[in-house]
Motif scaffolding. Structure first.
Motif, PDB file in Angstrom:
ATOM      1  N   ASP A 111       0.641  -1.122  -0.071  1.00  0.00           N
ATOM      2  CA  ASP A 111       0.011  -0.015  -0.086  1.00  0.00           C
ATOM      3  C   ASP A 111       0.941   1.148  -0.003  1.00  0.00           C
ATOM      4  O   ASP A 111       2.046   1.217   0.450  1.00  0.00           O
ATOM      5  N   VAL A 112       0.226   2.201  -0.512  1.00  0.00           N
ATOM      6  CA  VAL A 112       0.931   3.688  -0.577  1.00  0.00           C
ATOM      7  C   VAL A 112       0.079   4.730   0.108  1.00  0.00           C
ATOM      8  O   VAL A 112      -0.903   4.394  -0.331  1.00  0.00           O
ATOM      9  N   ASP A 113       0.436   5.487   0.955  1.00  0.00           N
ATOM     10  CA  ASP A 113      -0.316   6.386   1.687  1.00  0.00           C
ATOM     11  C   ASP A 113       0.486   7.863   1.846  1.00  0.00           C
ATOM     12  O   ASP A 113       1.534   7.884   2.370  1.00  0.00           O
ATOM     13  N   VAL A 114      -0.265   8.918   1.818  1.00  0.00           N
ATOM     14  CA  VAL A 114       0.453  10.136   1.905  1.00  0.00           C
ATOM     15  C   VAL A 114      -0.629  10.948   2.953  1.00  0.00           C
ATOM     16  O   VAL A 114      -1.777  11.063   2.800  1.00  0.00           O
ATOM     17  N   HIS A 115       0.100  11.183   3.966  1.00  0.00           N
ATOM     18  CA  HIS A 115      -0.810  11.718   5.008  1.00  0.00           C
ATOM     19  C   HIS A 115       0.126  12.966   5.664  1.00  0.00           C
ATOM     20  O   HIS A 115       1.101  13.092   5.671  1.00  0.00           O
ATOM     21  N   LEU A 116      -0.909  13.956   6.284  1.00  0.00           N
ATOM     22  CA  LEU A 116      -0.206  15.103   6.932  1.00  0.00           C
ATOM     23  C   LEU A 116       0.186  14.893   8.386  1.00  0.00           C
ATOM     24  O   LEU A 116      -0.912  14.342   8.867  1.00  0.00           O
ATOM     25  N   ILE A 117       1.248  15.195   8.805  1.00  0.00           N
ATOM     26  CA  ILE A 117       1.458  15.074  10.275  1.00  0.00           C
ATOM     27  C   ILE A 117       1.366  16.345  10.793  1.00  0.00           C
ATOM     28  O   ILE A 117       2.074  17.378  10.032  1.00  0.00           O
ATOM     29  N   PRO A 118       0.605  16.587  11.886  1.00  0.00           N
ATOM     30  CA  PRO A 118       0.365  17.933  12.515  1.00  0.00           C
ATOM     31  C   PRO A 118       1.576  18.675  12.822  1.00  0.00           C
ATOM     32  O   PRO A 118       2.745  17.757  13.390  1.00  0.00           O
ATOM     33  N   TYR A 127       4.265  16.092   5.421  1.00  0.00           N
ATOM     34  CA  TYR A 127       3.805  15.108   4.710  1.00  0.00           C
ATOM     35  C   TYR A 127       4.564  13.722   4.851  1.00  0.00           C
ATOM     36  O   TYR A 127       5.978  13.863   4.938  1.00  0.00           O
ATOM     37  N   HIS A 128       3.989  12.702   5.288  1.00  0.00           N
ATOM     38  CA  HIS A 128       4.652  11.377   5.153  1.00  0.00           C
ATOM     39  C   HIS A 128       4.072  10.466   4.021  1.00  0.00           C
ATOM     40  O   HIS A 128       3.046  10.277   3.708  1.00  0.00           O
ATOM     41  N   TYR A 129       5.263  10.231   3.275  1.00  0.00           N
ATOM     42  CA  TYR A 129       4.876   9.318   1.996  1.00  0.00           C
ATOM     43  C   TYR A 129       5.255   7.970   2.389  1.00  0.00           C
ATOM     44  O   TYR A 129       6.445   7.617   2.506  1.00  0.00           O
ATOM     45  N   ASP A 130       4.226   7.373   3.096  1.00  0.00           N
ATOM     46  CA  ASP A 130       4.434   6.119   3.604  1.00  0.00           C
ATOM     47  C   ASP A 130       4.257   4.864   2.471  1.00  0.00           C
ATOM     48  O   ASP A 130       3.216   4.679   2.039  1.00  0.00           O
ATOM     49  N   ILE A 131       5.489   4.152   2.701  1.00  0.00           N
ATOM     50  CA  ILE A 131       5.542   2.887   1.704  1.00  0.00           C
ATOM     51  C   ILE A 131       5.301   2.000   2.808  1.00  0.00           C
ATOM     52  O   ILE A 131       5.910   1.296   3.741  1.00  0.00           O
TER      53      ILE A 131
END
Length: 179
Positions: A111-118, A127-131
């Motif tokens: 899975d690939v996910d991009v999420h904002l870290i406060p 942003y974390h570009y999570d692999i």
């Protein structure tokens, strides 16, 4: 180039249509634009790696209650310069849960996910570009907590939504049946 192995993994991966495909494309663009994408010193964002760890029977998944974010997530973390994202994911699982004996459930990315870290104290929002990689844990391993988590538990896959029903987590739950 340090980023070639990640770009090859991303090129071989077929994300779900829609949101994950957009995040996948954003991640590819981010990696191509930032030679320092594996460094947390890149303040706009950076590559992270995490593990979706299933029990030997694949009925439960290992989740940690993150101390800073106060939510349940799969274990994972910063690459800190290491471009071998699968190895980083395995290292983070071991450091955050004590589970060290892992078997990859598929050859490439899960899975690939991009999420904002406060924003947090002196660290701006980023942003974390999570692999993400899928693993199966060997029998009989003991969970060990570290300072990053309030708790770590094996949660039935069918009940993950009670711990975290975000689209990011629920997408991995949906993909679990194909493993």
């Amino acid at each position: 180039m340090k980023r070639d192995s990640l770009l090859a993994l991303l090129a071989a991966y077929e994300p779900e249509p829609g949101l994950e495909a957009e995040m996948h494309d954003d991640t590819v663009d981010f990696v191509k634009q930032h030679p320092d994408c594996f460094e947390r010193s890149l303040l706009k964002g950076h590559i992270t790696a995490s593990g979706w760890v299933l029990s030997p029977d694949k009925d439960t998944v290992l989740l940690m209650h993150h101390r800073k974010l106060d939510r349940w997530f799969q274990p994972g973390g910063h690459c800190d310069g290491d471009p071998d994202v699968r190895t980083v994911a395995m290292k983070e699982v071991m450091e955050e849960t004590g589970i060290a004996d892992l078997q990859a459930l598929q050859k490439g990315i899960f899975d690939v996910d991009v999420h904002l870290i406060p924003e947090n104290k002196d660290i701006p929002a980023h942003y974390h570009y999570d692999i993400r990689f899928a693993f199966k844990a060997a029998e009989g391993q003991e969970i060990v907590l570290n300072s990053e988590s309030k708790d770590v538990q094996w949660i039935p896959v069918a009940q993950v939504q009670d711990a975290n029903n975000s689209e990011s987590i629920m997408r991995m739950v949906r993909k679990t049946s194909a493993l």
